[in-house]
Write a protein that holds these residues in place. Structure first.
Motif: not given
Lengths: 340, 340
Positions: B58-78, B93-97
DNA sequence: TTTATTTACGCAATCGTTCCCGGAAAATTC
DNA sequence: GAATTTTCCGGGAACGATTGCGTAAATAAA
């Protein structure tokens, strides 16, 4: 650089209202007149206002996120579980933070530490095969973090658990081999620390005994890293095929081990199932395409993820401490290449 | 129920200091005496104090998280890409969503909307095969959200992109088939909307032309959902084998399509590679165990994830708007069952 | 000794929301 | 018309941390 989102303050200033009024109008409070509500709502919609989730989290002391720890997502079983988890978590407005232990205890500890520091509201975990120290997990649980175990659980920690009938699944698979005439059935198992290993090996032995066969300790090989390190499986299989007489079938207790055994048998140019038959737990969708069509024990992974998440969210949202924990036991399915 | 973590206030009260002093002591500020620092540090360590990340965000106005969108995780490539992403994100120090589009445009839109509302600091995306409207993505990008494309990118949006040399990969695979004597090579491709599809089909056609063969439109089948819906592949393969003369080989442009084709050929009891040969893009680790050993085009997925994340974090942490965007093009690898 | 400079700490604002109070104006009751 | 109740809204504290600024005491310089 960063982009600045509109806040409730911006709206308040623009409309010459107080932030409290805007907040209440947006939440459709009864103490705001219909006229004011409309003005606020329209203005907010126009600016595409989204309440800052971080501010909300701070206020509510809830991050609206749950942590998930599995061995690895590049594994059909776990990715199916994750799909189940996401389907219910997202539905309820929770973010899912996925982490992998890679069957490594230190990695699991670090990950757990990290998730806790990110103030997750709850945890879904399938412990790594290398986990033999539960201190950290216990202390998190004691300090009040809601935890639900999926698949691989831990006896010492008293909470909800979602598992499959491992004993029965292993029993069925072994009986299947026995019915086909195999008598020297080896077992390539996961780490001895895992409760599922004990149960699956138990089912395997029970089936043997049913056929008046005495389980031979030499025929049971444990893989501490659950097949994550291929050389573990290599050692296991090499030792098995050196035995005299050789086993005529192998039962593997996990996805990674099943494909690992197949890899090894192929490398040793051993025909499956002619020379040595193979069966084991697996949720891989490619099984039917393998060079040796094998029968596998499938787990209802998606459903496991769903059920576990429902239980976890119940725990999280419960007003008072939950005392009545349940263990949901789902059934496995024996799938042959033909009866699909 | 929830557990209450210790805050800086608790420490301040217990030690009879102000919160500012505690805060500064914990951050090892020079304007706090060594004595005070020690007291604070020891006390904090004893209580296992962790600064509340939400308050920090809240203070830093940064969530320290990045979003990832792929087709599906049940796919070796992704899932390999994701492993690459996590390896560098967590390091910093970033969380991956992680979110999945399941090759569905509406799902992708909802997911994107959701991630944006969770105030992610940046986005890594491999667009779905069904994506044909870029409005939302564009508007997010314009409003300042740092975005990096992985694998499947989009021309209209000017930002960093991490891709492979699709043209060359497809060319190599097709040449490989041609060298083995196949002349009627069909192509089962992903959605036409995807830039990678165009490039891969381009490489395929170039190889044919190199051998003075004219690409036949009937021999190229597009799958809008990238093989996510098996019936798409079923239709494609059925139509191909109805052609007279039949194709003698198939080149598939993605993981899902490669295994999908194999599934279909098996269902039609067509011998691979005897009757029809198969090759295609794939990062599956089970390829070598398949009943038909095929040659595949492998992508450096882990590395792609790493590079993309490094670029994204640069974007996020840059003080001023970045203007100089680059497209990193990595090389694919043609892997035969024997030369592993 | 007096003045200038450090040193070491506290106060209070801030991030974006919610929500407890308190209160003016309007509506209702007597 | 006075008293009471509603209706509607604003002020300000709180969530947990950081940080600019102010300042008393300690030290150094004059």
């Amino acid at each position: 650089m960063k982009y600045k989102a509109t806040t409730i303050k911006d709206i308040a200033k623009a409309l010459n209202l107080s932030t409290s009024t805007v907040s209440r109008a947006l939440r459709d409070s009864h103490e705001i007149s219909a006229a004011t509500k409309q003005v606020v709502l329209e203005y907010a919609a126009r600016l595409n206002f989204q309440p800052n989730p971080i501010a909300l989290s701070l206020k509510e002391r809830k991050s609206h996120s749950i942590g998930v720890i599995v061995a690895e997502i590049a594994n059909s079983f776990f990715s199916q579980i994750i799909n189940g988890i996401e389907s219910v978590a997202n539905e309820q407005g929770y973010t899912v933070i996925i982490s992998q232990s890679h069957e490594n205890f230190e990695k699991e500890v670090r990950t757990l530490q990290y998730l806790a520091s990110r103030s997750i509201d709850g945890l879904l975990i399938s412990v790594s095969s290398a986990t033999n120290d539960l201190q950290q997990l216990k202390s998190l649980h004691q300090s009040g973090l809601p935890i639900v175990f999926v698949d691989r659980s831990v006896e010492d920690i008293h909470t909800h658990k979602v598992v499959v009938d491992n004993y029965q699944g292993a029993y069925n698979a072994t009986i299947h081999l026995l019915e086909q005439g195999y008598r020297r059935i080896a077992c390539v198992a996961n780490s001895e620390h895992l409760n599922i290993t004990k149960e699956r090996v138990g089912g395997y032995m029970a089936a043997l005994q049913q056929y008046q066969l005495k389980p031979d300790p030499q025929m049971i090989k444990y893989c501490f890293h659950g097949g994550m390190l291929l050389h573990e499986v290599e050692t296991a299989v090499s030792e098995l095929i050196k035995l005299k007489p050789k086993p005529d079938a192998i039962f593997a207790t996990s996805d990674k081990l099943t494909t690992g055994c197949m890899r090894m048998l192929k490398r040793h140019k051993i025909a499956v199932p002619k020379t040595i038959a193979l069966t084991g737990f697996s949720n891989s969708e490619l099984i039917e395409l393998l060079h040796a069509p094998i029968t596998v024990v499938q787990q209802p992974a998606f459903e496991m993820g769903q059920v576990a998440t429902e239980l976890l969210l119940q725990l999280i949202e419960s007003k008072r401490p939950v005392k009545d924990f349940k263990t949901i036991k789902l059934q496995t399915r024996l799938v042959s290449p033909d009866n699909k």
